[in-house]
Motif scaffolding. Sequence first.
Motif, PDB file in Angstrom:
ATOM      1  N   PHE A 140       0.807  -1.212   0.000  1.00 28.16           N
ATOM      2  CA  PHE A 140       0.000   0.000   0.000  1.00 28.16           C
ATOM      3  C   PHE A 140       0.849   1.274   0.000  1.00 28.16           C
ATOM      4  O   PHE A 140       0.305   2.366   0.021  1.00 28.16           O
ATOM      5  CB  PHE A 140      -0.931  -0.007   1.219  1.00 28.16           C
ATOM      6  N   PHE A 141       2.154   1.113  -0.021  1.00 25.82           N
ATOM      7  CA  PHE A 141       3.073   2.247   0.013  1.00 25.82           C
ATOM      8  C   PHE A 141       3.142   2.868  -1.377  1.00 25.82           C
ATOM      9  O   PHE A 141       3.382   2.182  -2.363  1.00 25.82           O
ATOM     10  CB  PHE A 141       4.449   1.746   0.459  1.00 25.82           C
ATOM     11  N   ASP A 142       2.909   4.186  -1.459  1.00 28.27           N
ATOM     12  CA  ASP A 142       2.911   4.844  -2.758  1.00 28.27           C
ATOM     13  C   ASP A 142       3.834   6.068  -2.748  1.00 28.27           C
ATOM     14  O   ASP A 142       4.451   6.389  -1.744  1.00 28.27           O
ATOM     15  CB  ASP A 142       1.492   5.221  -3.182  1.00 28.27           C
ATOM     16  N   LYS A 143       3.900   6.723  -3.886  1.00 26.48           N
ATOM     17  CA  LYS A 143       4.817   7.865  -4.058  1.00 26.48           C
ATOM     18  C   LYS A 143       4.530   8.981  -3.059  1.00 26.48           C
ATOM     19  O   LYS A 143       5.462   9.558  -2.502  1.00 26.48           O
ATOM     20  CB  LYS A 143       4.705   8.390  -5.490  1.00 26.48           C
ATOM     21  N   GLU A 144       3.285   9.291  -2.820  1.00 24.38           N
ATOM     22  CA  GLU A 144       2.941  10.380  -1.911  1.00 24.38           C
ATOM     23  C   GLU A 144       3.400  10.068  -0.485  1.00 24.38           C
ATOM     24  O   GLU A 144       3.969  10.927   0.194  1.00 24.38           O
ATOM     25  CB  GLU A 144       1.424  10.659  -1.937  1.00 24.38           C
ATOM     26  N   GLN A 145       3.141   8.855  -0.033  1.00 23.50           N
ATOM     27  CA  GLN A 145       3.604   8.454   1.291  1.00 23.50           C
ATOM     28  C   GLN A 145       5.129   8.455   1.355  1.00 23.50           C
ATOM     29  O   GLN A 145       5.720   8.903   2.329  1.00 23.50           O
ATOM     30  CB  GLN A 145       3.079   7.067   1.657  1.00 23.50           C
TER      31      GLN A 145
END
Length: 175
Positions: A140-145
């Motif tokens: 669930f880790f994405d660029k924004e995080q």
Amino acid sequence: MYREKFLSTVQHKIAHEAISPSELGFQYELTEMHDLWNYAAGLDLSRFSTKKAEEFVQRLDEETASLADILSAQKRTWGIARTSLNLFLRDAHYNRYLSEVNDLFLSEHFFEIPINDTSAVALRNQKSGSKLPEWNGLHFFDKEQSDEYQAYATSLAKELGVSRVNLGLFLWPGW
């Protein structure tokens, strides 16, 4: 001939050691691990030798997208690809042979701290780290995080007087 074979062998070894099932939360089958290792082993590390932050980030983003594309649909996430690349780049940077031949020292201050279960929890446990997004795992880790975690890691690394990529050394439990 010998030099190229030696460097290729070192890069393969670093790929296998850096991108480990334990670093990725023991959640990947051997087939997926082979895809990650082979990608890292074939990566042109000289692309990451730059004194320009924009160039480094652009190359890292491109390689993250490329790596995510080769993973199976079930495992194809930005977080898995980015963390795998950051683990590999960190260890390649730490290796004298790969770092010197590819001039990785030029961009050390652009390298990211690899974010995984261990580093995310450690960052969130710091004095103002509780403001970071909740950690739900690499799937669930994405660029924004990532941008939020990296920005916080940058400020913490600055306080400690180290490069962000080296911050993980200071976040081990018990340090």
